[in-house]
Motif scaffolding. Sequence first.
Motif, PDB file in Angstrom:
ATOM      1  N   GLY A   1       5.395 -10.550  -4.728  1.00  0.00           N
ATOM      2  CA  GLY A   1       5.049 -11.970  -4.763  1.00  0.00           C
ATOM      3  C   GLY A   1       4.817 -12.555  -3.377  1.00  0.00           C
ATOM      4  N   GLU A   2       5.486 -12.009  -2.377  1.00  0.00           N
ATOM      5  CA  GLU A   2       5.300 -12.473  -0.986  1.00  0.00           C
ATOM      6  C   GLU A   2       5.619 -11.310  -0.051  1.00  0.00           C
ATOM      7  OE1 GLU A   2       6.623 -16.244   1.862  1.00  0.00           O
ATOM      8  OE2 GLU A   2       7.383 -16.067  -0.181  1.00  0.00           O
ATOM      9  N   PRO A   3       4.679 -10.372   0.112  1.00  0.00           N
ATOM     10  CA  PRO A   3       4.942  -9.168   0.906  1.00  0.00           C
ATOM     11  C   PRO A   3       5.316  -9.441   2.358  1.00  0.00           C
ATOM     12  CG  PRO A   3       2.943  -8.914  -0.407  1.00  0.00           C
ATOM     13  CD  PRO A   3       3.341 -10.353  -0.492  1.00  0.00           C
TER      14      PRO A   3
ATOM     15  N   TYR B   1      -3.759  -8.441  -6.594  1.00  0.00           N
ATOM     16  CA  TYR B   1      -3.710  -8.978  -5.230  1.00  0.00           C
ATOM     17  C   TYR B   1      -2.882  -8.102  -4.303  1.00  0.00           C
ATOM     18  CZ  TYR B   1      -5.357 -13.021  -7.834  1.00  0.00           C
ATOM     19  OH  TYR B   1      -6.067 -13.844  -8.669  1.00  0.00           O
ATOM     20  N   GLN B   2      -2.457  -6.941  -4.789  1.00  0.00           N
ATOM     21  CA  GLN B   2      -1.642  -6.042  -3.980  1.00  0.00           C
ATOM     22  C   GLN B   2      -2.330  -4.690  -3.860  1.00  0.00           C
ATOM     23  OE1 GLN B   2       0.961  -6.696  -2.298  1.00  0.00           O
ATOM     24  NE2 GLN B   2       2.168  -4.866  -1.989  1.00  0.00           N
ATOM     25  N   ARG B   3      -2.441  -4.190  -2.640  1.00  0.00           N
ATOM     26  CA  ARG B   3      -3.075  -2.893  -2.422  1.00  0.00           C
ATOM     27  C   ARG B   3      -2.022  -1.789  -2.331  1.00  0.00           C
ATOM     28  NH1 ARG B   3      -8.442  -3.482  -0.938  1.00  0.00           N
ATOM     29  NH2 ARG B   3      -9.034  -5.585  -0.263  1.00  0.00           N
ATOM     30  N   TYR B   4      -2.431  -0.583  -2.733  1.00  0.00           N
ATOM     31  CA  TYR B   4      -1.534   0.560  -2.599  1.00  0.00           C
ATOM     32  C   TYR B   4      -1.133   0.755  -1.143  1.00  0.00           C
ATOM     33  CZ  TYR B   4      -2.324   2.148  -7.399  1.00  0.00           C
ATOM     34  OH  TYR B   4      -2.351   2.242  -8.763  1.00  0.00           O
ATOM     35  N   SER B   5      -2.084   0.629  -0.231  1.00  0.00           N
ATOM     36  CA  SER B   5      -1.811   0.871   1.187  1.00  0.00           C
ATOM     37  C   SER B   5      -0.742  -0.074   1.719  1.00  0.00           C
ATOM     38  CB  SER B   5      -3.101   0.724   1.999  1.00  0.00           C
ATOM     39  OG  SER B   5      -3.703  -0.545   1.767  1.00  0.00           O
ATOM     40  N   ARG B   6      -0.804  -1.345   1.300  1.00  0.00           N
ATOM     41  CA  ARG B   6       0.196  -2.319   1.761  1.00  0.00           C
ATOM     42  C   ARG B   6       1.574  -1.963   1.201  1.00  0.00           C
ATOM     43  NH1 ARG B   6       0.639  -7.628   3.831  1.00  0.00           N
ATOM     44  NH2 ARG B   6       2.859  -7.852   4.278  1.00  0.00           N
TER      45      ARG B   6
END
Length: 246
Positions: free
Chosen positions: A209-211, A59-64
């Motif tokens: 967990g909560e960007p 659920y996490q992207r490299y870009s983010r």
Amino acid sequence: MIKKLFTVLALVASSAAMAAGGHAVHLDKAPIDLTDKESLQRGARMFQNYCLGCHQMQYQRYSRTFRDLGIPDDVGMATLGFTANKVGDHIKNAAPKADLANWFGAAPPDLSNVARVRGPDWIYTYLRAFYVDPTRPFGVNNEVFPLVGMPHVLQELQGIPYKSTETRLVDGVPTEVDVGIKTDGSGELSTEEYDRAVADLVNYLEYVGEPSKLESRSLGVKVLIFLGIFFIFAFLLKKEYWRDVH
């Protein structure tokens, strides 16, 4: 009635302890600081090098990650994008899930939300609670998660951990008492350095967990400031309005 109430409360407390890791255990406080981008960057590197082989963050992207941690995309892909084809990809590995489940007894969980499910204190203590146990398939056990099926992937950093005991008098009888986990000193890091490395990793997992947590806090402060200023103008306008009415 009171006796039954205490029984129910005891059962609830017992269930909560089991859900937290199988038994009641003291959890050390994780030094979380989401404003420390250097710590988050070190934690990201720890995850990519030691965790991504088995665990994903689907659920996490490299870009983010690169944007939030202040890492240029080209630098991030060169140093952290081991399995990604594009900077916009989710953080996944290429390991076959069936093989992982066969090797470890169960497929390793996705770690996108592990800090929200387990809590940072649990993870911080867990990663520092492995110890040698020849009876286990991978030769290690864990005080926080007994009979865990995960190998101690950070052992090269920590060294070989073992349970340390001392002989003490208990009710007048010499007894071997557990005094914690120590290492043989063969690790790449000292005990203090290892604890800091684990703290960086947990800090990163807490962020994933909560960007948007930091953005939410910043926005919340701005909204409160706006409401405070708006209240002053509204109050002054109200006084001016009612003065004309009277």
